[in-house]
Each structure stands twice: as C-alpha cells, then as structure tokens.
Design a protein around this motif. Structure first.
Motif, PDB file in Angstrom:
ATOM      1  N   GLU A  69      63.470  76.451  14.564  1.00  0.00           N
ATOM      2  CA  GLU A  69      64.355  75.630  15.382  1.00  0.00           C
ATOM      3  C   GLU A  69      65.797  75.808  14.926  1.00  0.00           C
ATOM      4  OE1 GLU A  69      61.508  71.778  16.464  1.00  0.00           O
ATOM      5  OE2 GLU A  69      63.085  71.602  14.964  1.00  0.00           O
ATOM      6  N   PRO A  70      66.761  75.538  15.802  1.00  0.00           N
ATOM      7  CA  PRO A  70      68.157  75.481  15.358  1.00  0.00           C
ATOM      8  C   PRO A  70      68.359  74.258  14.470  1.00  0.00           C
ATOM      9  CG  PRO A  70      67.962  74.725  17.617  1.00  0.00           C
ATOM     10  CD  PRO A  70      66.619  75.251  17.238  1.00  0.00           C
ATOM     11  N   ILE A  71      69.501  74.190  13.800  1.00  0.00           N
ATOM     12  CA  ILE A  71      69.806  73.046  12.943  1.00  0.00           C
ATOM     13  C   ILE A  71      69.973  71.799  13.808  1.00  0.00           C
ATOM     14  CG2 ILE A  71      71.391  72.091  11.227  1.00  0.00           C
ATOM     15  CD1 ILE A  71      72.239  74.978  10.604  1.00  0.00           C
ATOM     16  N   LEU A  72      69.223  70.757  13.476  1.00  0.00           N
ATOM     17  CA  LEU A  72      69.313  69.481  14.182  1.00  0.00           C
ATOM     18  C   LEU A  72      69.816  68.418  13.210  1.00  0.00           C
ATOM     19  CD1 LEU A  72      65.896  69.553  16.103  1.00  0.00           C
ATOM     20  CD2 LEU A  72      68.155  70.196  16.984  1.00  0.00           C
ATOM     21  N   TRP A  73      70.675  67.530  13.703  1.00  0.00           N
ATOM     22  CA  TRP A  73      71.296  66.491  12.876  1.00  0.00           C
ATOM     23  C   TRP A  73      70.913  65.117  13.403  1.00  0.00           C
ATOM     24  CZ3 TRP A  73      73.882  68.351   8.661  1.00  0.00           C
ATOM     25  CH2 TRP A  73      74.247  69.695   8.689  1.00  0.00           C
ATOM     26  N   TRP A  74      70.631  64.176  12.489  1.00  0.00           N
ATOM     27  CA  TRP A  74      70.032  62.889  12.843  1.00  0.00           C
ATOM     28  C   TRP A  74      70.760  61.716  12.192  1.00  0.00           C
ATOM     29  CZ3 TRP A  74      65.313  63.001  15.703  1.00  0.00           C
ATOM     30  CH2 TRP A  74      64.774  64.279  15.892  1.00  0.00           C
ATOM     31  N   SER A  75      70.682  60.578  12.856  1.00  0.00           N
ATOM     32  CA  SER A  75      71.114  59.307  12.285  1.00  0.00           C
ATOM     33  C   SER A  75      70.291  58.204  12.948  1.00  0.00           C
ATOM     34  CB  SER A  75      72.610  59.069  12.513  1.00  0.00           C
ATOM     35  OG  SER A  75      73.018  57.877  11.859  1.00  0.00           O
ATOM     36  N   PRO A  76      69.091  57.923  12.444  1.00  0.00           N
ATOM     37  CA  PRO A  76      68.167  56.996  13.110  1.00  0.00           C
ATOM     38  C   PRO A  76      68.600  55.539  13.018  1.00  0.00           C
ATOM     39  CG  PRO A  76      67.277  57.688  11.008  1.00  0.00           C
ATOM     40  CD  PRO A  76      68.513  58.505  11.219  1.00  0.00           C
ATOM     41  N   ASP A  77      68.065  54.764  13.920  1.00  0.00           N
ATOM     42  CA  ASP A  77      68.299  53.320  13.952  1.00  0.00           C
ATOM     43  C   ASP A  77      66.958  52.624  14.181  1.00  0.00           C
ATOM     44  OD1 ASP A  77      69.504  50.843  14.053  1.00  0.00           O
ATOM     45  OD2 ASP A  77      70.138  51.043  16.152  1.00  0.00           O
ATOM     46  N   PRO A  78      66.499  51.793  13.223  1.00  0.00           N
ATOM     47  CA  PRO A  78      67.166  51.385  11.984  1.00  0.00           C
ATOM     48  C   PRO A  78      67.036  52.451  10.893  1.00  0.00           C
ATOM     49  CG  PRO A  78      65.053  50.325  12.126  1.00  0.00           C
ATOM     50  CD  PRO A  78      65.228  51.072  13.418  1.00  0.00           C
ATOM     51  N   ARG A  79      67.626  52.142   9.734  1.00  0.00           N
ATOM     52  CA  ARG A  79      67.649  53.054   8.599  1.00  0.00           C
ATOM     53  C   ARG A  79      66.761  52.525   7.489  1.00  0.00           C
ATOM     54  NH1 ARG A  79      71.258  57.638   8.767  1.00  0.00           N
ATOM     55  NH2 ARG A  79      71.259  58.561   6.689  1.00  0.00           N
ATOM     56  N   GLY A  80      66.034  53.411   6.817  1.00  0.00           N
ATOM     57  CA  GLY A  80      65.222  53.004   5.676  1.00  0.00           C
ATOM     58  C   GLY A  80      66.053  52.972   4.404  1.00  0.00           C
ATOM     59  N   VAL A  81      66.170  51.810   3.774  1.00  0.00           N
ATOM     60  CA  VAL A  81      67.003  51.671   2.571  1.00  0.00           C
ATOM     61  C   VAL A  81      66.314  50.762   1.560  1.00  0.00           C
ATOM     62  CG1 VAL A  81      69.137  51.944   3.903  1.00  0.00           C
ATOM     63  CG2 VAL A  81      68.255  49.646   3.422  1.00  0.00           C
ATOM     64  N   ILE A  82      66.841  50.779   0.348  1.00  0.00           N
ATOM     65  CA  ILE A  82      66.410  49.821  -0.666  1.00  0.00           C
ATOM     66  C   ILE A  82      67.519  49.685  -1.696  1.00  0.00           C
ATOM     67  CG2 ILE A  82      65.248  51.538  -2.121  1.00  0.00           C
ATOM     68  CD1 ILE A  82      63.115  49.347  -2.704  1.00  0.00           C
ATOM     69  N   GLN A 218      63.935  48.222   6.493  1.00  0.00           N
ATOM     70  CA  GLN A 218      64.791  48.726   7.562  1.00  0.00           C
ATOM     71  C   GLN A 218      66.113  47.971   7.633  1.00  0.00           C
ATOM     72  OE1 GLN A 218      62.247  48.416  11.034  1.00  0.00           O
ATOM     73  NE2 GLN A 218      61.471  50.479  10.739  1.00  0.00           N
ATOM     74  N   MET A 219      67.194  48.726   7.757  1.00  0.00           N
ATOM     75  CA  MET A 219      68.526  48.170   7.940  1.00  0.00           C
ATOM     76  C   MET A 219      69.079  48.693   9.262  1.00  0.00           C
ATOM     77  SD  MET A 219      71.994  48.725   5.622  1.00  0.00           S
ATOM     78  CE  MET A 219      71.455  47.665   4.269  1.00  0.00           C
ATOM     79  N   PRO A 220      69.642  47.825  10.104  1.00  0.00           N
ATOM     80  CA  PRO A 220      70.241  48.316  11.349  1.00  0.00           C
ATOM     81  C   PRO A 220      71.281  49.400  11.064  1.00  0.00           C
ATOM     82  CG  PRO A 220      70.117  45.923  11.367  1.00  0.00           C
ATOM     83  CD  PRO A 220      69.743  46.360   9.983  1.00  0.00           C
ATOM     84  N   ARG A 221      71.292  50.448  11.888  1.00  0.00           N
ATOM     85  CA  ARG A 221      72.222  51.542  11.641  1.00  0.00           C
ATOM     86  C   ARG A 221      73.665  51.065  11.603  1.00  0.00           C
ATOM     87  NH1 ARG A 221      71.362  55.924  15.770  1.00  0.00           N
ATOM     88  NH2 ARG A 221      72.474  54.466  17.134  1.00  0.00           N
ATOM     89  N   GLU A 222      74.015  50.157  12.458  1.00  0.00           N
ATOM     90  CA  GLU A 222      75.391  49.642  12.486  1.00  0.00           C
ATOM     91  C   GLU A 222      75.784  49.053  11.133  1.00  0.00           C
ATOM     92  OE1 GLU A 222      78.138  46.458  15.043  1.00  0.00           O
ATOM     93  OE2 GLU A 222      76.032  46.764  15.535  1.00  0.00           O
ATOM     94  N   GLN A 223      74.866  48.308  10.534  1.00  0.00           N
ATOM     95  CA  GLN A 223      75.135  47.715   9.221  1.00  0.00           C
ATOM     96  C   GLN A 223      75.232  48.791   8.145  1.00  0.00           C
ATOM     97  OE1 GLN A 223      72.326  44.638   8.172  1.00  0.00           O
ATOM     98  NE2 GLN A 223      72.999  44.542   6.041  1.00  0.00           N
ATOM     99  N   PHE A 224      74.342  49.783   8.215  1.00  0.00           N
ATOM    100  CA  PHE A 224      74.362  50.879   7.251  1.00  0.00           C
ATOM    101  C   PHE A 224      75.670  51.656   7.340  1.00  0.00           C
ATOM    102  CE2 PHE A 224      73.518  55.408   6.392  1.00  0.00           C
ATOM    103  CZ  PHE A 224      73.121  55.337   5.073  1.00  0.00           C
ATOM    104  N   LEU A 225      76.086  51.998   8.554  1.00  0.00           N
ATOM    105  CA  LEU A 225      77.317  52.766   8.738  1.00  0.00           C
ATOM    106  C   LEU A 225      78.542  51.972   8.290  1.00  0.00           C
ATOM    107  CD1 LEU A 225      76.627  54.423  12.222  1.00  0.00           C
ATOM    108  CD2 LEU A 225      76.424  55.467   9.965  1.00  0.00           C
TER     109      LEU A 225
END
Length: 250
Positions: A69-82, A218-225
């Motif tokens: 595959e070509p290079i694919l870039w991601w930023s999921p919502d929500p985000r897995g954090v600790i 899970q953390m909402p992407r908006e909060q993570f960003l």
C-alpha cells in the motif's frame, strides 16, 4: 505554502476522498479533518524520513499501512492513552514478574526489538512494520527520537516495545513477547521510566483488548490534540534516554 490536493483513492473497495501529500514538502492537513470511516484516516503519500515522522507525531498523526500500500497517515478519534502514574502491574502480574527473573534495559537493542515486533506480527495476522518502516524508525532512533525497552531472561531478549518521544509525550508503536507477560513487563517498565523522566502522557494510538488490560483508556481526539503543543515543547534532559540497564523491576 501550497496545500495538498484531495484525491479519490480506493481503500478496501470503498472510494473515499483523502489528502494527497507532496513528498517534497513536509506538510500535513489538520488532524481534525481525518475521516470518520475508516476512523482516523487523514492522508496518503508523503515520505517516511525523520522530518516527516517527527512532524506527524508533533501533530497527533502517525503512519500505518500494509505491505504493497502507499503510505497512509492516521489520527483516530478517540485516542488510546494512559498517564504514566497509572501504569502499574496488578497483583498477579507482580507475582509472576518476581518469579520470571526478568531484567530490563533501555535502548540497548532497538533494532532487535523492532525486528521482533515485525516478525511475530507477520506470523499471526500480517504486519504493517514493513522493511521501509523498520529502516525509517531506526533512523529516528539514531537521531534520538525513537526508543526501546528491552526485557531479558537468562541474557536472551524475550520481550520489548518501541516508540517515539517528543518532549513530555511518549508515543508507543508496538510491543512483542516470546515469553508470557514479557510485553506487559516492558509496558510497566516504560511507565516507571516515564515517571522518572517526568513524561506526562503515553499515547497508545488505538485501544485494543490487550491494551485495556494494561489500563489504557480512550481520550477524545480534540482533547488529545489540545494537549500536544504544551507536551511536545517541553524538553527532556539530553541523557534521558541514554542506553543502559534498568536496575529496578516495574
């Protein structure tokens, strides 16, 4: 600055609009523009040089694609954090680790760790850690961004993990084990080291059942960003990730 054009790309038989990245210009569209389905898919193209990868992690974006595959870039919502303070072995794991007689190190076998992550995943369900990715992250390691935690038993590498550190953020990429619970031991060791280095957040990208057993949530992407600018701009001591043995068990 020239913005990337959109592209209609066939992804898993579904036509979707993606941002086409110019490999000659290190630029990403805002992570908030990632697709809902597939969750977090943002862009296609670009490159895997250290400049591209560091820029991606600074903006809450990471590469993930399969061989061919070509290079694919991601930023999921929500985000897995600790939070590092929340990474601790439970009672049964702590008991197991005492009997296993593991020893631990940091950055003593980065290439072996990433190769093991790729090889073991290939044997199970395929791997996104292609040879191109391996070489890219070895370059990041040589430049002081990518780091590994190693777990040893009788002087044999039996588990570990690797990821990217930028400021007070650690972005976990992959882990492996060839002895039971060795990857969990590596993760607990990472949490302890992050606490010592005053790293404030561990990004695990996406939550899966294995990570949930380790306390990842899970953390909402908006909060993570929103946290990224502060986290990534706080520098660590230059010797923070010096290759060494780690004396204390997690």
């Amino acid at each position: 600055m020239r913005l990337p054009a959109t592209l209609c790309f066939l992804y898993r038989r579904c036509p979707i609009a993606l941002y086409q990245l110019d490999p000659l210009q290190v630029y990403f569209p805002p992570a908030q523009l990632a697709l809902d389905s597939p969750n977090g898919l943002l862009a296609i193209g670009g490159d895997l040089t250290p400049d591209w990868l560091v820029k991606a992690y600074q903006n809450g974006i990471f590469p993930w694609f399969n061989l061919g595959e070509p290079i694919l870039w991601w930023s999921p919502d929500p985000r897995g954090v600790i939070l590092p303070a929340e990474v601790h072995p439970n009672k049964s794991l702590r008991k197991y680790l005492r009997k296993a007689e593991f020893s631990y190190s940091v950055n003593q076998a980065f290439s072996q760790v990433i190769q093991n992550c790729a090889t073991l995943r290939q044997k199970t369900d395929g791997t996104w850690i292609t040879e191109e990715m391996i070489q890219a992250y070895i370059q990041l390691h040589q430049q002081g961004y990518a780091h590994s935690i190693e777990v040893w038993q009788s002087q044999k590498l039996v588990g570990g993990l690797y990821g990217i550190n930028i400021g007070r953020l650690f972005c976990g990429e992959s882990m492996f084990h060839i002895v039971s619970n060795a990857s969990k031991a590596a993760f607990c060791c990472l949490g302890q080291l992050c606490r010592q280095l005053e790293i404030e957040l561990i990004d695990c990208q996406m939550v899966n059942p294995h990570l949930e057993t380790l306390g990842v949530y899970q953390m909402p992407r908006e909060q993570f960003l929103a946290r990224l600018p502060e986290l990534t701009q706080k520098a660590l001591d230059k010797d923070a990730w010096k290759a060494r043995e780690l004396s204390n068990e997690p």
